[in-house]
Design a protein around this motif. Structure first.
Motif, mmCIF file in Angstrom:
data_model
loop_
_atom_site.group_PDB
_atom_site.id
_atom_site.type_symbol
_atom_site.label_atom_id
_atom_site.label_comp_id
_atom_site.label_asym_id
_atom_site.label_seq_id
_atom_site.Cartn_x
_atom_site.Cartn_y
_atom_site.Cartn_z
ATOM 1 N N THR A 3 0.541 -0.732 0.090
ATOM 2 C CA THR A 3 -0.057 -0.229 0.272
ATOM 3 C C THR A 3 1.126 0.914 -0.323
ATOM 4 O O THR A 3 1.593 1.887 0.580
ATOM 5 C CB THR A 3 -1.301 0.239 1.104
ATOM 6 N N PHE A 4 0.798 2.334 -0.788
ATOM 7 C CA PHE A 4 1.591 3.145 -0.912
ATOM 8 C C PHE A 4 0.873 4.379 -0.567
ATOM 9 O O PHE A 4 0.100 4.637 -0.596
ATOM 10 C CB PHE A 4 1.937 3.788 -3.036
ATOM 11 N N HIS A 5 1.694 5.130 0.985
ATOM 12 C CA HIS A 5 1.001 5.218 2.105
ATOM 13 C C HIS A 5 0.707 6.851 1.878
ATOM 14 O O HIS A 5 1.187 7.532 0.523
ATOM 15 C CB HIS A 5 1.625 5.279 3.126
ATOM 16 N N ARG A 6 0.145 7.633 2.345
ATOM 17 C CA ARG A 6 0.139 9.156 2.409
ATOM 18 C C ARG A 6 1.343 10.140 1.267
ATOM 19 O O ARG A 6 1.011 11.185 0.803
ATOM 20 C CB ARG A 6 -0.447 9.541 2.956
ATOM 21 N N VAL A 7 2.261 9.269 1.295
ATOM 22 C CA VAL A 7 3.210 10.214 0.942
ATOM 23 C C VAL A 7 3.268 10.514 -0.746
ATOM 24 O O VAL A 7 3.043 11.573 -1.437
ATOM 25 C CB VAL A 7 4.611 9.351 0.384
ATOM 26 N N PHE A 8 1.943 9.843 -1.319
ATOM 27 C CA PHE A 8 1.447 10.177 -2.453
ATOM 28 C C PHE A 8 0.693 11.729 -3.016
ATOM 29 O O PHE A 8 0.947 12.504 -3.719
ATOM 30 C CB PHE A 8 0.549 9.088 -3.061
ATOM 31 N N ASP A 9 0.367 11.980 -1.519
ATOM 32 C CA ASP A 9 -0.075 13.535 -0.991
ATOM 33 C C ASP A 9 0.525 14.446 -0.979
ATOM 34 O O ASP A 9 0.225 15.642 -1.670
ATOM 35 C CB ASP A 9 -0.860 13.756 -0.315
ATOM 36 N N GLU A 10 2.432 14.161 -1.385
ATOM 37 C CA GLU A 10 3.301 15.063 -1.436
ATOM 38 C C GLU A 10 4.028 14.708 -2.862
ATOM 39 O O GLU A 10 4.521 16.558 -3.066
ATOM 40 C CB GLU A 10 4.205 14.606 -0.947
ATOM 41 N N VAL A 11 3.314 14.473 -3.481
ATOM 42 C CA VAL A 11 3.550 14.366 -5.048
ATOM 43 C C VAL A 11 3.087 15.883 -5.966
ATOM 44 O O VAL A 11 1.925 15.934 -5.564
ATOM 45 C CB VAL A 11 3.786 13.595 -6.309
ATOM 46 N N ASP A 12 4.106 16.197 -6.732
ATOM 47 C CA ASP A 12 3.232 17.429 -7.424
ATOM 48 C C ASP A 12 1.967 17.424 -8.601
ATOM 49 O O ASP A 12 1.441 17.730 -8.405
ATOM 50 C CB ASP A 12 4.183 18.387 -7.890
ATOM 51 N N TYR A 13 2.156 16.011 -9.680
ATOM 52 C CA TYR A 13 1.619 15.580 -10.484
ATOM 53 C C TYR A 13 0.584 14.092 -10.325
ATOM 54 O O TYR A 13 1.348 13.348 -10.308
ATOM 55 C CB TYR A 13 1.809 15.799 -11.757
ATOM 56 N N GLN A 14 0.145 14.142 -8.945
ATOM 57 C CA GLN A 14 -0.531 12.518 -9.572
ATOM 58 C C GLN A 14 -0.526 11.859 -10.430
ATOM 59 O O GLN A 14 -0.476 11.008 -9.994
ATOM 60 C CB GLN A 14 -1.810 13.190 -8.363
ATOM 61 N N SER A 49 -5.612 11.320 0.396
ATOM 62 C CA SER A 49 -6.260 12.373 0.164
ATOM 63 C C SER A 49 -6.556 12.772 -1.403
ATOM 64 O O SER A 49 -7.527 13.814 -0.968
ATOM 65 C CB SER A 49 -6.513 13.097 1.353
ATOM 66 N N GLY A 50 -6.108 12.852 -1.587
ATOM 67 C CA GLY A 50 -6.035 13.464 -3.691
ATOM 68 C C GLY A 50 -5.478 14.849 -3.379
ATOM 69 O O GLY A 50 -5.690 15.809 -3.296
ATOM 70 N N SER A 51 -4.509 15.008 -2.004
ATOM 71 C CA SER A 51 -3.765 16.648 -2.430
ATOM 72 C C SER A 51 -4.557 17.202 -1.435
ATOM 73 O O SER A 51 -3.725 18.462 -1.470
ATOM 74 C CB SER A 51 -2.918 16.896 -3.883
ATOM 75 N N LYS A 52 -5.030 17.338 -1.192
ATOM 76 C CA LYS A 52 -5.620 17.929 -0.025
ATOM 77 C C LYS A 52 -5.755 17.516 1.163
ATOM 78 O O LYS A 52 -5.377 16.478 2.110
ATOM 79 C CB LYS A 52 -7.155 18.415 -0.627
#
Length: 142
Positions: free
Chosen positions: A33-44, A63-66
């Motif tokens: 599971t790729f955890h919420r670090v995904f919310d830190e990228v500029d281009y999801q 959280s969709g970067s929000k």
């Protein structure tokens, strides 16, 4: 610091024996599971394409970067649509509660959601989960 703790085997066994619904365990040091670090990228959208190249990753908790998933309806809908049929699912999380779950799911087509403080007594991670909140979620999921 990683946004949560990996549960012990004993806790996992206890939770699984007490529930009849599927349980997804997030192990922070593992690439499943790729955890919420995904919310830190500029281009999801671009990042999602990169993650789809790694079959060991089966879901992305975001959280969709929000700050809250309920504030990222468009972003999460787009990610869910782009991941459909790829083997990589979008798990929406942050700010979800039994009280806002139905309205959220009407707008965002995700099959998995993550609850944190929203199901605990006093919305506090150091206080146990409120079983009435779990019952409310189960009613929604039926």
């Amino acid at each position: 610091m990683e946004g949560g703790l990996t549960p012990s085997y004993g806790l996992i066994r206890s939770v699984c024996s007490g529930l009849t619904i599927p349980v997804n365990v997030m192990i922070r040091a593992s690439n499943i599971t790729f955890h919420r670090v995904f919310d830190e990228v500029d281009y999801q959208v671009t990042a999602l394409g990169v993650l789809q190249k790694y079959p060991a990753i089966s879901r992305v908790l975001t959280s969709g970067s929000k700050d809250k998933a309920t504030e990222a309806i468009e972003e999460l809908s787009q990610l869910a649509d782009l991941s459909a049929g790829t083997g990589l699912s979008i798990m929406a999380g942050s700010g979800l509660t039994p009280q806002n779950l139905s309205a959220f799911l009407e707008k965002v087509n995700v099959r998995e959601v993550h609850f944190g403080s929203g199901i605990r007594f006093e919305s506090n991670y150091s206080i146990p989960i409120d079983p009435l909140q779990i019952k409310a979620i189960r009613k929604i999921a039926e």
